[in-house]
Design an enzyme around this catalytic site. Structure first.
Site, PDB file in Angstrom:
ATOM      1  N   HIS A 168       0.986  -1.092  -0.036  1.00 15.93           N
ATOM      2  CA  HIS A 168       0.172  -0.011  -0.120  1.00 15.93           C
ATOM      3  C   HIS A 168       0.867   1.310   0.130  1.00 15.93           C
ATOM      4  CE1 HIS A 168      -3.395   2.676   0.868  1.00 15.93           C
ATOM      5  NE2 HIS A 168      -2.687   3.189   1.875  1.00 15.93           N
TER       6      HIS A 168
ATOM      7  N   ASP B 224     -15.508   2.076   7.718  1.00 20.78           N
ATOM      8  CA  ASP B 224     -14.325   2.919   7.110  1.00 20.78           C
ATOM      9  C   ASP B 224     -14.876   3.817   6.385  1.00 20.78           C
ATOM     10  OD1 ASP B 224     -11.395   3.919   6.954  1.00 20.78           O
ATOM     11  OD2 ASP B 224     -11.972   3.189   5.012  1.00 20.78           O
TER      12      ASP B 224
ATOM     13  N   SER C  88      -7.981   3.076   9.338  1.00 20.57           N
ATOM     14  CA  SER C  88      -8.489   2.930   8.243  1.00 20.57           C
ATOM     15  C   SER C  88      -7.778   2.285   7.040  1.00 20.57           C
ATOM     16  CB  SER C  88      -8.688   4.401   7.820  1.00 20.57           C
ATOM     17  OG  SER C  88      -8.953   4.728   6.382  1.00 20.57           O
TER      18      SER C  88
ATOM     19  N   LYS D  76      -8.595  -1.929   5.429  1.00 18.50           N
ATOM     20  CA  LYS D  76      -8.937  -2.224   4.026  1.00 18.50           C
ATOM     21  C   LYS D  76      -8.002  -3.357   3.387  1.00 18.50           C
ATOM     22  CE  LYS D  76      -9.174   2.382   3.116  1.00 18.50           C
ATOM     23  NZ  LYS D  76      -9.444   3.718   3.008  1.00 18.50           N
TER      24      LYS D  76
HETATM   25  N1  URA Z   1      -6.537   7.269   3.585  1.00 21.72           N
HETATM   26  C1  URA Z   1      -7.228   6.394   4.051  1.00 21.72           C
HETATM   27  O1  URA Z   1      -7.599   5.194   3.338  1.00 21.72           O
HETATM   28  N2  URA Z   1      -7.757   6.373   5.063  1.00 21.72           N
HETATM   29  C2  URA Z   1      -7.476   7.575   5.758  1.00 21.72           C
HETATM   30  O2  URA Z   1      -7.899   7.771   6.968  1.00 21.72           O
HETATM   31  C3  URA Z   1      -6.546   8.679   5.383  1.00 21.72           C
HETATM   32  C4  URA Z   1      -5.797   8.404   4.071  1.00 21.72           C
END
Ligand code: URA
Ligand code: CA
Length: 433
Positions: free
Chosen positions: A82, A161, A183, A187
């Protein structure tokens, strides 16, 4: 416990239990806890922070708020990568086939982009026929057969989220490290990752502009991952200028092909080798970063990385012959050079403003509904530290409209030229595991 009691507990600096966090996230997802209470909670977290245990519990509560993908049908350790934003970041397009070519299984769930350029899926759609609308069974089968597949993001991935991020956006609570970290990690975990490599950007074009904040975010995410049984490593990389030379969808596909061929920009190549080495070690296909790097370099030199990219495109309906003839990718109608207005050394290329210029040309989405133009964008010819002559082209604008004054002005605004030599910034600025 009443929600108001949880809010006051956090407001006064208390620690929420796992059960309290679960009931909060469950209630918020099903609508029984209203936005106004969740806003107050987000603000309390913003000021009070969260303990390491709370952050891990919040992450897992969000993972379980919606669908999770079961990748157990794929043998091997599934490592996901990521990047925290960035401008002109083409790493996924290069890394996925590169690490797959040395035996790291890549089962990637990707989204569309919002902002300066498209997401990975938008970019891949510059290859005619390529599509990510495949069912889970086909997805898993493709990873088992080819070592690599990309599927569109499930609509119901971490709904808690999605809702909370939207709320934070309008309540001044985006910039909270525990909320950002949970967050992002939720994911990745819901998408099936067994192990995670994070590329945390720092500098002008990044979410975390200060190195200290980037380090804190990276440590926080690594800690969450390790606490919930996903080995996680973070690399801190510089985003004080765009990565590579291309910003724009088809332009970045071309850049990815060049990089897989071994003739891509130095910084993009270096970042992919660094991140790829960590992925290979976490997946257990190499015993050290050095060994992994050798394998990756050999794969580029032998053409296996490029072959893997072609096999991947073909398997998902794409015209892989484009890889050998990238001039057949969509191109924009106009090419406009951006001549230097003075001579000297490039001291800054404000990544965020360049990204904005690319968006003005149509390369990115201003809102979720905007259409993106895959052909347009910007190709930089200079990096920080390079010498420029008066009138020499610093960048080429690829546009489909002949009125690009606004984008041109933005590009000039972002580039600073100084008479004295400037040292180029280091690309990899830290590592946390
Ligand atoms: N990107 C995300 O996926 N979540 C956040 O809270 C900030 C940036
Ligand atoms: Ca790029």
């Amino acid at each position: 416990m009443r929600t108001v009691d949880l809010i006051t507990k956090k407001r006064d600096g208390g620690e929420l239990t796992e059960q309290e966090i679960n009931s909060l996230i469950r209630g918020y997802t099903d609508g029984s806890i209203p936005d106004y209470q969740m806003s107050a909670m987000a603000m309390a977290i913003f000021f009070r922070g969260m303990t390491p245990t709370e952050r891990a519990n919040l992450t897992m509560a969000m993972v379980h708020s919606g669908d999770t993908i079961d990748l157990s049908g794929i043998s091997g350790i599934k490592v996901d990568k990521h990047s925290t934003g960035g401008v002109g970041d083409t790493t996924t397009l290069v890394l996925a086939p590169l690490v797959a070519s040395i035996g790291v299984p890549v089962a990637k769930m990707s989204g569309r982009g919002l902002g300066h350029t498209g997401g990975t899926i938008d970019k891949l759609e510059a290859v005619p026929g390529f599509h990510v609308e495949i069912d889970n069974e086909t997805f898993i089968d493709l990873v088992n057969r080819n070592g690599l597949a990309v599927i569109g993001q499930s609509e119901n991935l971490t709904p808690a989220d999605k809702k909370l991020y939207g709320l934070r956006d309008v309540t001044g609570t985006v910039n909270s490290i525990p909320l950002i970290a949970s967050s992002i990690m939720s994911k990745k975990i819901a998408s099936g990752a067994d192990a995670i490599v994070l590329d945390v950007k720092t500098g002008d074009g990044a979410f975390m502009k200060e190195m200290s904040e980037a380090e804190e975010l990276a440590s926080c995410m690594v800690d969450i991952g390790n606490r919930v049984g996903r080995r996680t490593v973070a690399v801190l990389s510089d985003m004080s200028q765009p990565l590579g030379n291309a910003i724009g969808n088809a332009l970045e596909v071309k850049e990815a092909i060049d990089t897989l061929r071994g003739v891509g920009p130095e910084d993009l190549t270096e970042l992919c080798l660094t991140l790829g080495s960590h992925m290979a070690v976490l997946a257990g296909v190499a015993s050290s970063k050095e060994e992994a790097r050798d394998l990756l370099e050999q794969s580029i030199a032998s053409g296996s990385a490029l072959d893997k990219f072609k096999a991947f495109l073909t398997a998902q309906g794409g015209d892989a012959s484009l890889v050998d003839e990238p001039e057949r990718l969509v191109t924009a109608k106009y090419r406009i050079e951006v001549p230097a207005k003075e001579e000297g050394f490039v001291a800054a290329i404000a990544a965020e403003r360049i990204g904005l210029a690319a968006m003005m040309l149509g390369a990115g989405r201003a809102t979720k509904e905007s259409q993106i133009d895959l052909a347009v964008g910007i190709v930089l010819h200079k990096k920080i530290g390079d010498r420029v002559q008066l009138g020499e082209s610093i960048a080429t604008i690829h546009a489909n409209s002949n009125s690009n004054d606004e984008a041109l002005a933005k590009i000039y605004e972002s580039i600073e030229i100084r008479p004295q030599p400037v040292a180029p910034p280091a690309l990899i600025v830290g590592e946390i595991k």
